[in-house]
Design a protein around this motif. Sequence first.
Motif, PDB file in Angstrom:
ATOM      1  N   VAL A 133       0.878  -1.173   0.000  1.00  0.00           N
ATOM      2  CA  VAL A 133       0.000   0.000   0.000  1.00  0.00           C
ATOM      3  C   VAL A 133       0.915   1.222   0.000  1.00  0.00           C
ATOM      4  CG1 VAL A 133      -1.806   1.255   1.228  1.00  0.00           C
ATOM      5  CG2 VAL A 133      -1.775  -1.254   1.274  1.00  0.00           C
ATOM      6  N   ARG A 134       0.710   2.105  -0.966  1.00  0.00           N
ATOM      7  CA  ARG A 134       1.600   3.258  -1.097  1.00  0.00           C
ATOM      8  C   ARG A 134       0.795   4.555  -1.045  1.00  0.00           C
ATOM      9  NH1 ARG A 134       6.552   1.795  -5.276  1.00  0.00           N
ATOM     10  NH2 ARG A 134       7.142  -0.158  -4.251  1.00  0.00           N
ATOM     11  N   VAL A 135       1.402   5.550  -0.435  1.00  0.00           N
ATOM     12  CA  VAL A 135       0.786   6.868  -0.292  1.00  0.00           C
ATOM     13  C   VAL A 135       1.581   7.865  -1.127  1.00  0.00           C
ATOM     14  CG1 VAL A 135       0.057   8.678   1.308  1.00  0.00           C
ATOM     15  CG2 VAL A 135       0.018   6.273   2.034  1.00  0.00           C
ATOM     16  N   VAL A 146       5.240   9.190  -0.531  1.00  0.00           N
ATOM     17  CA  VAL A 146       5.339   9.552   0.883  1.00  0.00           C
ATOM     18  C   VAL A 146       5.745   8.353   1.720  1.00  0.00           C
ATOM     19  CG1 VAL A 146       4.064  10.450   2.873  1.00  0.00           C
ATOM     20  CG2 VAL A 146       3.597  11.354   0.580  1.00  0.00           C
ATOM     21  N   GLU A 147       5.080   7.200   1.494  1.00  0.00           N
ATOM     22  CA  GLU A 147       5.346   6.047   2.355  1.00  0.00           C
ATOM     23  C   GLU A 147       4.911   4.762   1.652  1.00  0.00           C
ATOM     24  OE1 GLU A 147       7.164   4.268   5.039  1.00  0.00           O
ATOM     25  OE2 GLU A 147       6.879   6.385   5.586  1.00  0.00           O
ATOM     26  N   ILE A 148       5.599   3.665   2.012  1.00  0.00           N
ATOM     27  CA  ILE A 148       5.215   2.323   1.567  1.00  0.00           C
ATOM     28  C   ILE A 148       4.854   1.509   2.801  1.00  0.00           C
ATOM     29  CG2 ILE A 148       5.970   0.219   0.409  1.00  0.00           C
ATOM     30  CD1 ILE A 148       7.963   1.892  -1.158  1.00  0.00           C
ATOM     31  N   MET A 149       3.670   0.893   2.785  1.00  0.00           N
ATOM     32  CA  MET A 149       3.219   0.087   3.921  1.00  0.00           C
ATOM     33  C   MET A 149       3.135  -1.373   3.474  1.00  0.00           C
ATOM     34  SD  MET A 149       0.384   2.715   5.558  1.00  0.00           S
ATOM     35  CE  MET A 149      -0.533   2.973   4.046  1.00  0.00           C
ATOM     36  N   LYS A 150       3.861  -2.238   4.173  1.00  0.00           N
ATOM     37  CA  LYS A 150       3.992  -3.642   3.776  1.00  0.00           C
ATOM     38  C   LYS A 150       3.486  -4.559   4.885  1.00  0.00           C
ATOM     39  CE  LYS A 150       8.323  -2.554   1.347  1.00  0.00           C
ATOM     40  NZ  LYS A 150       9.775  -2.879   1.259  1.00  0.00           N
ATOM     41  N   ASP A 161      -3.054   3.634   9.649  1.00  0.00           N
ATOM     42  CA  ASP A 161      -2.946   5.019  10.094  1.00  0.00           C
ATOM     43  C   ASP A 161      -2.181   5.784   9.007  1.00  0.00           C
ATOM     44  OD1 ASP A 161      -1.993   7.456  11.244  1.00  0.00           O
ATOM     45  OD2 ASP A 161      -2.301   6.616  13.239  1.00  0.00           O
ATOM     46  N   LEU A 162      -2.844   6.774   8.384  1.00  0.00           N
ATOM     47  CA  LEU A 162      -2.236   7.520   7.292  1.00  0.00           C
ATOM     48  C   LEU A 162      -1.411   8.713   7.775  1.00  0.00           C
ATOM     49  CD1 LEU A 162      -5.045   7.475   4.564  1.00  0.00           C
ATOM     50  CD2 LEU A 162      -3.020   6.018   4.765  1.00  0.00           C
ATOM     51  N   GLU A 163      -1.248   8.842   9.082  1.00  0.00           N
ATOM     52  CA  GLU A 163      -0.356   9.875   9.616  1.00  0.00           C
ATOM     53  C   GLU A 163       0.956   9.254  10.094  1.00  0.00           C
ATOM     54  OE1 GLU A 163      -2.930  11.677  12.569  1.00  0.00           O
ATOM     55  OE2 GLU A 163      -3.401  13.308  11.176  1.00  0.00           O
ATOM     56  N   ARG A 164       0.837   8.098  10.768  1.00  0.00           N
ATOM     57  CA  ARG A 164       2.044   7.407  11.252  1.00  0.00           C
ATOM     58  C   ARG A 164       2.455   6.258  10.328  1.00  0.00           C
ATOM     59  NH1 ARG A 164       1.233   4.845  16.101  1.00  0.00           N
ATOM     60  NH2 ARG A 164      -1.040   4.805  15.777  1.00  0.00           N
ATOM     61  N   PHE A 165       1.571   5.889   9.385  1.00  0.00           N
ATOM     62  CA  PHE A 165       1.822   4.852   8.386  1.00  0.00           C
ATOM     63  C   PHE A 165       2.128   3.496   9.019  1.00  0.00           C
ATOM     64  CE2 PHE A 165       3.212   8.968   6.606  1.00  0.00           C
ATOM     65  CZ  PHE A 165       2.211   9.104   5.644  1.00  0.00           C
ATOM     66  N   VAL A 166       1.258   3.115   9.929  1.00  0.00           N
ATOM     67  CA  VAL A 166       1.350   1.805  10.575  1.00  0.00           C
ATOM     68  C   VAL A 166      -0.025   1.150  10.548  1.00  0.00           C
ATOM     69  CG1 VAL A 166       3.259   2.453  12.096  1.00  0.00           C
ATOM     70  CG2 VAL A 166       0.904   2.796  12.867  1.00  0.00           C
ATOM     71  N   GLY A 167      -0.026  -0.183  10.698  1.00  0.00           N
ATOM     72  CA  GLY A 167      -1.286  -0.910  10.773  1.00  0.00           C
ATOM     73  C   GLY A 167      -1.896  -0.783  12.153  1.00  0.00           C
ATOM     74  N   LEU A 168      -3.180  -0.444  12.200  1.00  0.00           N
ATOM     75  CA  LEU A 168      -3.869  -0.305  13.485  1.00  0.00           C
ATOM     76  C   LEU A 168      -4.603  -1.587  13.872  1.00  0.00           C
ATOM     77  CD1 LEU A 168      -5.387   3.275  12.992  1.00  0.00           C
ATOM     78  CD2 LEU A 168      -3.300   2.643  14.228  1.00  0.00           C
ATOM     79  N   GLN A 169      -5.282  -2.191  12.908  1.00  0.00           N
ATOM     80  CA  GLN A 169      -6.009  -3.429  13.184  1.00  0.00           C
ATOM     81  C   GLN A 169      -5.873  -4.355  11.980  1.00  0.00           C
ATOM     82  OE1 GLN A 169      -7.257  -4.303  15.955  1.00  0.00           O
ATOM     83  NE2 GLN A 169      -7.310  -2.342  17.047  1.00  0.00           N
TER      84      GLN A 169
END
Length: 634
Positions: free
Chosen positions: A453-455, A466-470, A501-509
């Motif tokens: 998931v990329r922003v 901005v960020e890559i979430m894996k 979380d699109l501010e800290r770019f981490v998975g919440l749940q």
Amino acid sequence: MSEGASCLFINLIKPLKRESINSDMCVFCVLRVLSGRVPSGLRLHPDKQHLIYPLGCTVILRSISDDKQEFLHGHTNNVCCLSVSRSGTYIASGQINFLGFKTTVFIWDYAQRSVYAELVLHKAKVESLAFSPNDKYLVSLGGQDDDSIVVWNIETKQAICGSTATSHVARHCLVVQYSNTDDNVFVSAGSGTLRVWELDVANRKIRPTECKLGKLQRNIKCVEISNDDQFLFCGTTSGDILKVNLRTGLLSDFGPVKAKHSLGVSVLRVMESGDLLVGSGSGVLTLCSKTNFKMLQSIQLEKGVTSITIKDTGQQFFVGTEAGLIYRMSSDDFKAEVVFTSHTSAVKDVVMPFGTSELFATCSDDDIRLWHIDKPKELLRIPVPNMTCNALDFMIDGHSLISAWNDCKIRAFGPETGRLMFTINDAHKMGVTAIAGTRDCKRIVSGGGDGQVRVWELLPHCHRLVEIMKEHKATVSSLKIKSNDKECVTASVDGTCIVWDLERFVGLQRMIANTVFRAMCYHPEEHQIITSGTDRKIAYWDVYDGSIIRELEGSQSGAINAMHITKDGGYFVTGGDDRVVRVWSYMEGVVTHVGIAQGGSITSMKICSNNRILVTTSADGAIMQWKFPHPPSS
């Protein structure tokens, strides 16, 4: 298409167990108009008022005067051939089936719009169908794996006799055509074969006579018989036309010798004057002389010509092409007018602009198209040749339409002009599969075949990652952004849904299920999401702790590929491989309405913001508009 086009299908409502079903859901417009891959799939009924054509598993009757559409349901797989009796009393359609399984020919009662007979003998595929001139018999041709011809008695609904279609294993029969005056004579043709058959009803036999073509070796794609039954006209893959005496089986003439039809002759029709309308695989439609096959007039159409159907006394006719287009033409000026247009392959996604119910956009192989809802017609086509668009989203300001493509690119277009605004190259390694824009129009979130998931941040004259979430292990199938732009939810075919979380770019749940997730929606209050997938379940999840709240049986067969929820959250809709549209009460978890009209697996769906229209798309390229049964709550 007129906005009055409608079709109620009260008798087609099929309730599931424990479901309370109303019968007032209706489809009023189909934007997929023609399966361009079915040879001679576009037919004109003898009443001159209705066009008849296949669409996936459905046969559609379309009124020429007001565009109203009616649907003939019964086939379990794609319709591959079609025929209409000379009197117009009957329609016959054959389908494809899996190798080794028997396939069905349906005879439909045109007046009753119902099944008259189901004929089952052929295996795997029905290649071609033809009615005898007095509606006494129907001849059916099986596909290459079946290689049989069967003659059916329409009155008794029984087979009279049958035979192998060809005399040699290397030959393959493609088409059958009945005589115009004799119920006992028909013709079969194909790869290396041309036969005239005579039916002996008393002895329950059909006897073939091989036509003699001399030294010519031709593969025949289509056959037309002159009105007086004197000659056969055969279109070949070589691009020429054979003229054969029907009574003697001898070659009379062939041509043109030099200016042959490029990519072969795919369809032929004899005009009232005796001249020939010839459609080619290259998309050129030609009017040829009946004497020497000289080209009198020609016009280039979009993609190969597959169907020609003549209206009136031969002056006006309709032409269907592989591009899913239907043209209206006249032999006087030979100018083509596009009357219907559509996608030619599976529609991947449908989206509507924020806050409006007037437009929607769809995407498929090669292009994106914009449509008007009230008077459904194509407003804009954005072509990207040889690429597939997997997902779309309108930016909330309406200034751009962002799209996800299988060539690993994100493209943004102007929705009014179709102009390319910017491209993000190498957005995902294995193609971009999901996309959404934030409400402030400053960011794009994308999901890919690589599971990432990329922003992306949109700057005045450029963009930046901005960020890559894996965390996903496989393709991201669905992506939704929360209204405050601070969170998003992604669903993947790996069986997980993740709240980010699109501010800290981490998975919440993380929500895990034993399924391949296909679709997902936020409830408007955004405290819950609903998901669907291959396990045929509809699951309600709590966004804050990732727990499952409720699980519903969403379908009796097939994956649920698409869902959408109303703006007030009172109802949601689902659709999938069973080709059924279901409207659900969100709180009660029960189906309120069911609609059956789709000819292929449902791929996506959207409810317009005023709850007036539901748009659904399917794997056969169809776009259907339904009258949504629940008005918005006050």
